[in-house]
Design an enzyme around this catalytic site. Sequence first.
Site, PDB file in Angstrom:
ATOM      1  N   TRP A  25      16.983  62.222  10.748  1.00  0.00           N
ATOM      2  CA  TRP A  25      15.642  62.540  10.248  1.00  0.00           C
ATOM      3  C   TRP A  25      15.473  62.196   8.786  1.00  0.00           C
ATOM      4  O   TRP A  25      14.346  61.905   8.336  1.00  0.00           O
ATOM      5  CB  TRP A  25      15.270  63.990  10.574  1.00  0.00           C
ATOM      6  CG  TRP A  25      15.182  64.139  12.066  1.00  0.00           C
ATOM      7  CD1 TRP A  25      16.069  64.774  12.881  1.00  0.00           C
ATOM      8  CD2 TRP A  25      14.198  63.542  12.931  1.00  0.00           C
ATOM      9  NE1 TRP A  25      15.693  64.624  14.203  1.00  0.00           N
ATOM     10  CE2 TRP A  25      14.552  63.877  14.262  1.00  0.00           C
ATOM     11  CE3 TRP A  25      13.063  62.767  12.706  1.00  0.00           C
ATOM     12  CZ2 TRP A  25      13.804  63.456  15.372  1.00  0.00           C
ATOM     13  CZ3 TRP A  25      12.315  62.353  13.803  1.00  0.00           C
ATOM     14  CH2 TRP A  25      12.691  62.695  15.111  1.00  0.00           C
TER      15      TRP A  25
ATOM     16  N   ASP B  39      12.374  68.809   4.502  1.00  0.00           N
ATOM     17  CA  ASP B  39      11.988  68.862   5.915  1.00  0.00           C
ATOM     18  C   ASP B  39      12.743  70.028   6.553  1.00  0.00           C
ATOM     19  O   ASP B  39      13.956  69.957   6.754  1.00  0.00           O
ATOM     20  CB  ASP B  39      12.359  67.534   6.584  1.00  0.00           C
ATOM     21  CG  ASP B  39      12.005  67.527   8.072  1.00  0.00           C
ATOM     22  OD1 ASP B  39      11.598  68.571   8.614  1.00  0.00           O
ATOM     23  OD2 ASP B  39      12.149  66.455   8.698  1.00  0.00           O
TER      24      ASP B  39
ATOM     25  N   LYS C  58       9.979  74.225  16.888  1.00  0.00           N
ATOM     26  CA  LYS C  58      11.374  74.628  17.039  1.00  0.00           C
ATOM     27  C   LYS C  58      11.529  76.108  16.667  1.00  0.00           C
ATOM     28  O   LYS C  58      11.843  76.926  17.512  1.00  0.00           O
ATOM     29  CB  LYS C  58      12.259  73.726  16.198  1.00  0.00           C
ATOM     30  CG  LYS C  58      12.126  72.249  16.599  1.00  0.00           C
ATOM     31  CD  LYS C  58      12.791  71.298  15.615  1.00  0.00           C
ATOM     32  CE  LYS C  58      12.378  69.861  15.808  1.00  0.00           C
ATOM     33  NZ  LYS C  58      12.909  69.232  17.023  1.00  0.00           N
TER      34      LYS C  58
END
Lengths: 361, 361
Positions: free
Chosen positions: B102, B172, B196
């Site tokens: 990511w 993030d 999530k």
Amino acid sequence: MSRAFNFSAGPATLPESVLRQAQDEMLEWRGSGASIVEHSHRGPEFIQVAAEAEADLRTLMSIPEDYAVLFLSGGATTQQALIPLNFAAAGQTADYVVTGHWGKTAIKQAKPYVAVNTVASSEAGGFRDIPARGEWQLSKDAAYVHITANETIHGVEFRDTPDTGDVPLVADFSSSIASEPVDVSKYGVIYAGAQKNLGPVGITVVIVRRDLLERAGQNRADIFNYASHLKGESMLNTPPTWNWYMLGLNMKWMLAEGGVAEFARRNAEKAALLYSVIDGSGGYYRNEVAAAVRSRMNVPFFLHDEALDKPFLSEAKAAGLMALKGHRALGGMRASIYNAMPVEGVKALADFMKDFQQRHG
Amino acid sequence: MSRAFNFSAGPATLPESVLRQAQDEMLEWRGSGASIVEHSHRGPEFIQVAAEAEADLRTLMSIPEDYAVLFLSGGATTQQALIPLNFAAAGQTADYVVTGHWGKTAIKQAKPYVAVNTVASSEAGGFRDIPARGEWQLSKDAAYVHITANETIHGVEFRDTPDTGDVPLVADFSSSIASEPVDVSKYGVIYAGAQKNLGPVGITVVIVRRDLLERAGQNRADIFNYASHLKGESMLNTPPTWNWYMLGLNMKWMLAEGGVAEFARRNAEKAALLYSVIDGSGGYYRNEVAAAVRSRMNVPFFLHDEALDKPFLSEAKAAGLMALKGHRALGGMRASIYNAMPVEGVKALADFMKDFQQRHG
């Protein structure tokens, strides 16, 4: 209260059977051990849901094979920025026809990226008409021509598809998509937030002629690239899966009800009923849009005396008719009567309006 | 089957009580005549839902008043493009620390807009560690430093907040937000897809120090402007209302369960249990991440013999343990054990893993 007839402009009313199915499946989707909202977008369960939704939308709207369908987040407004980024060179001219509030929004989002040429606007007349095609001053080398198929706030709707020759026609169909048969092949791009005529809020459909995706466009992040979204099957990143699923349920409902031909019939009936009450009220109710371009989806109207607005809204609510307050830009009332609004709901509103006039006349 | 323990990496499992409440309210929200998914985002019903969700998130994460909270669509990936557009001048340098997949995505989205300086990367070692802060080659005038707090695929998590001095730290937090107490004031921007640890898919949270919103950023559409979103109270256009509502239900559930301190305790217990089974298996199961930075949220692991992957997955599923297949980039298995995964679920997985080893040992 129980479920009312909900005239909200969007997010808007949904078919009760769709809500009931979503309710039934909320804890577990088809014996899969989890709700669809808990499934990976990469798993076979959601892949099936997504593929069926696309197939059903293609059937419903008779979308030709040379058109791609993207399911994205960000609403129509985000597409209004992505369209110039994807289909115009930096600083190239793009033609915009402005027939209401949302046409102006489209220009606002596009301006950082293209030279906007407003080829026609009905703003001087209060957005009550659509400038005739013959009056549009089209640019010679425009990247595209943009229209708003239906103006949700001003209640003005294109009743035919303007011919823009070789220049692709890009249309914001947020508030009228799938409300009647449309020849998709006359458009370069059709885009629509789903929360009015396709069902749920939180997902946006972009229907794009595949050859347009070959345009270089402008410097942009991959997540702003329609071609990348197509390559990633609208799963370039985690898509709004539950919203996509709800759109799919709504597609199946629309097909089962008879498809766009049947919804065109119902929508025409609903609109005719409402406008006839307004026009037959002797000025008690007023809609000022030119008859030929009155929206079948959003019917803004005014009471002859503003002081009646409050009792109208409160009595309507008590009668099970909700969300009739007009947009703050216009005031007055607005009845949004999308695909999922039954004829019965509009009949109830029409009866209420006649009754209200008699009692407060 | 009935509801399984769902180890999906996201969209991920939700608390059953949250799903039940959404189910109960699907046809009508609190006697309002319509489902929350059918209410206008401008109506008092949804305004209340939205405001409560923000207030509860602020309480849950102890977000200081000088931080704005935005509720947006587009997922974390879209924010990875918007961050340079909003916080860096065109072509200015931004520092990125890459500790997994990511972090690379963040760079990919940012590259069209900033000069990316990869100040540290653990890619050469297969993303099994985090380069020590002392080794980072920070730029002198970076617009910001970007990290990925938890790498969902590689299972690598920052266990402390790096000090980047006056340069704002942008993180993030998609796969670890609200999983333990975090000092928000150490960050310039925290962003996270909600699917999530905050609940539902289809909505993204951006927590941003207000002074950063005064930066000019780059030429961009209004819909790409965080300051405009703040001014519009995250309703610059129609937001994903149902997803926002679900996030709100999840916030109330987390607060009722004891808040982030309690979830930190549970998450530590779950992770310790799973890693102890792996480490105690004598090489039957394997996790190769450096112990100090092992993720508490995503536990990737491998069986000593790939041929066992298929029986492991099918027997797990039969035992009510679903979505354990690893990401295609790594292979093997992955157990995602976010806030909504009960300790009981991880105990069941741990027991299954020990039993599987005995039977197939």
